[in-house]
Scaffold this motif. Structure first.
Motif, mmCIF file in Angstrom:
data_model
loop_
_atom_site.group_PDB
_atom_site.id
_atom_site.type_symbol
_atom_site.label_atom_id
_atom_site.label_comp_id
_atom_site.label_asym_id
_atom_site.label_seq_id
_atom_site.Cartn_x
_atom_site.Cartn_y
_atom_site.Cartn_z
ATOM 1 N N PHE A 7 0.831 -1.187 0.000
ATOM 2 C CA PHE A 7 0.000 0.000 0.000
ATOM 3 C C PHE A 7 0.875 1.250 0.000
ATOM 4 N N CYS A 8 0.472 2.210 -0.786
ATOM 5 C CA CYS A 8 1.097 3.520 -0.795
ATOM 6 C C CYS A 8 0.342 4.419 0.175
ATOM 7 N N THR A 9 1.056 5.315 0.809
ATOM 8 C CA THR A 9 0.407 6.231 1.729
ATOM 9 C C THR A 9 1.069 7.605 1.660
ATOM 10 N N ALA A 10 0.301 8.636 2.018
ATOM 11 C CA ALA A 10 0.819 9.996 1.965
ATOM 12 C C ALA A 10 0.172 10.835 3.053
ATOM 13 N N ASP A 11 0.947 11.770 3.574
ATOM 14 C CA ASP A 11 0.441 12.619 4.638
ATOM 15 C C ASP A 11 1.359 13.829 4.785
ATOM 16 N N PRO A 12 0.836 14.935 5.297
ATOM 17 C CA PRO A 12 1.738 16.065 5.578
ATOM 18 C C PRO A 12 2.784 15.736 6.645
ATOM 19 N N SER A 13 2.495 14.759 7.489
ATOM 20 C CA SER A 13 3.357 14.445 8.624
ATOM 21 C C SER A 13 4.125 13.145 8.430
ATOM 22 N N LEU A 14 5.454 13.203 8.588
ATOM 23 C CA LEU A 14 6.254 11.982 8.534
ATOM 24 C C LEU A 14 5.916 11.075 9.714
ATOM 25 N N VAL A 15 5.632 11.674 10.854
ATOM 26 C CA VAL A 15 5.271 10.870 12.021
ATOM 27 C C VAL A 15 4.024 10.036 11.730
ATOM 28 N N ALA A 16 3.045 10.638 11.092
ATOM 29 C CA ALA A 16 1.816 9.916 10.751
ATOM 30 C C ALA A 16 2.106 8.769 9.789
ATOM 31 N N VAL A 17 2.952 9.005 8.812
ATOM 32 C CA VAL A 17 3.297 7.942 7.863
ATOM 33 C C VAL A 17 4.007 6.807 8.596
ATOM 34 N N LYS A 18 4.942 7.137 9.453
ATOM 35 C CA LYS A 18 5.695 6.102 10.158
ATOM 36 C C LYS A 18 4.821 5.336 11.144
ATOM 37 N N ARG A 19 3.814 5.981 11.685
ATOM 38 C CA ARG A 19 2.911 5.319 12.628
ATOM 39 C C ARG A 19 1.787 4.571 11.935
ATOM 40 N N GLY A 20 1.618 4.813 10.642
ATOM 41 C CA GLY A 20 0.539 4.164 9.928
ATOM 42 C C GLY A 20 -0.795 4.851 10.100
ATOM 43 N N THR A 21 -0.777 6.089 10.494
ATOM 44 C CA THR A 21 -2.011 6.851 10.713
ATOM 45 C C THR A 21 -2.205 7.933 9.658
ATOM 46 N N SER A 22 -1.607 7.711 8.496
ATOM 47 C CA SER A 22 -1.701 8.675 7.396
ATOM 48 C C SER A 22 -3.141 8.922 6.992
ATOM 49 N N GLU A 23 -3.340 10.096 6.421
ATOM 50 C CA GLU A 23 -4.686 10.442 5.974
ATOM 51 C C GLU A 23 -5.061 9.758 4.666
ATOM 52 N N TYR A 24 -4.072 9.548 3.796
ATOM 53 C CA TYR A 24 -4.376 9.042 2.452
ATOM 54 C C TYR A 24 -3.686 7.705 2.189
ATOM 55 N N TRP A 25 -4.465 6.795 1.586
ATOM 56 C CA TRP A 25 -3.970 5.449 1.283
ATOM 57 C C TRP A 25 -4.419 5.028 -0.111
ATOM 58 N N GLY A 26 -3.580 4.242 -0.773
ATOM 59 C CA GLY A 26 -4.000 3.628 -2.017
ATOM 60 C C GLY A 26 -4.745 2.333 -1.752
ATOM 61 N N GLN A 27 -5.192 1.705 -2.835
ATOM 62 C CA GLN A 27 -5.965 0.471 -2.717
ATOM 63 C C GLN A 27 -5.079 -0.765 -2.567
ATOM 64 N N GLY A 28 -3.806 -0.622 -2.884
ATOM 65 C CA GLY A 28 -2.882 -1.736 -2.728
ATOM 66 C C GLY A 28 -2.605 -2.452 -4.025
ATOM 67 N N THR A 29 -1.425 -3.034 -4.107
ATOM 68 C CA THR A 29 -1.037 -3.850 -5.254
ATOM 69 C C THR A 29 -0.362 -5.116 -4.745
ATOM 70 N N GLN A 30 -0.753 -6.252 -5.315
ATOM 71 C CA GLN A 30 -0.247 -7.538 -4.849
ATOM 72 C C GLN A 30 1.158 -7.790 -5.393
ATOM 73 N N VAL A 31 2.049 -8.185 -4.506
ATOM 74 C CA VAL A 31 3.381 -8.632 -4.899
ATOM 75 C C VAL A 31 3.547 -10.061 -4.413
ATOM 76 N N THR A 32 3.865 -10.953 -5.333
ATOM 77 C CA THR A 32 4.084 -12.350 -4.996
ATOM 78 C C THR A 32 5.492 -12.743 -5.413
ATOM 79 N N VAL A 33 6.270 -13.242 -4.462
ATOM 80 C CA VAL A 33 7.643 -13.641 -4.735
ATOM 81 C C VAL A 33 7.706 -15.160 -4.733
ATOM 82 N N ALA A 34 8.054 -15.697 -5.879
ATOM 83 C CA ALA A 34 8.140 -17.153 -6.025
ATOM 84 C C ALA A 34 9.540 -17.640 -5.671
ATOM 85 N N SER A 35 9.583 -18.759 -4.968
ATOM 86 C CA SER A 35 10.893 -19.316 -4.575
ATOM 87 C C SER A 35 11.472 -20.187 -5.668
#
Length: 122
Positions: free
Chosen positions: A94-122
């Motif tokens: 998930f991508c996230t954005a916020d005016p505050s770095l603290v919010a981004v690091k805490r996971g309390t950002s205001e804005y989030w994307g919908q997410g993209t799946q990453v699968t790593v095959a062994s």
């Protein structure tokens, strides 16, 4: 209205490379802080990396030395270069954005994307 749209996810072989992108659109929002989180099934969402508008970065311990976060302020885009991925890196990113770095690091950002799946095959 602000939107975050991720791209670049998919299937990658362990030891390969993959680059995720996230563009922020809508209005005149120019976030000071942007970042990437990931969440695997049954796991908590965890910080992968964060970056400020002046290039200060933070990384989760599990990806240090393998992943690199960067951004293009002019394009309002953040990237995650994933080198030498491992199967345990498999998750929705998930991508996230916020005016505050603290919010981004805490996971309390205001804005989030919908997410993209990453699968790593062994």
């Amino acid at each position: 209205q602000v939107h975050l749209v991720e791209s670049g996810g998919g299937l990658v072989q362990a030891g390969g490379s993959l680059r995720l992108s996230c563009i922020v659109s809508g209005g005149s929002f120019r976030p000071h802080a942007m970042g990437w989180y990931r969440q695997a099934p049954g796991e908590r969402r965890e910080l992968v990396a964060a970056i400020t508008s002046i290039g200060i970065t933070n990384y989760g311990d599990s990806v240090k030395g393998r992943f690199t976060i960067s951004r293009d302020n002019a394009e309002n885009t953040v990237y995650l270069q994933m080198n030498s991925p491992k199967p345990e890196d498999t998750a929705v990113y998930f991508c996230t954005a916020d005016p505050s770095l603290v919010a981004v690091k805490r996971g309390t950002s205001e804005y989030w994307g919908q997410g993209t799946q990453v699968t790593v095959a062994s």
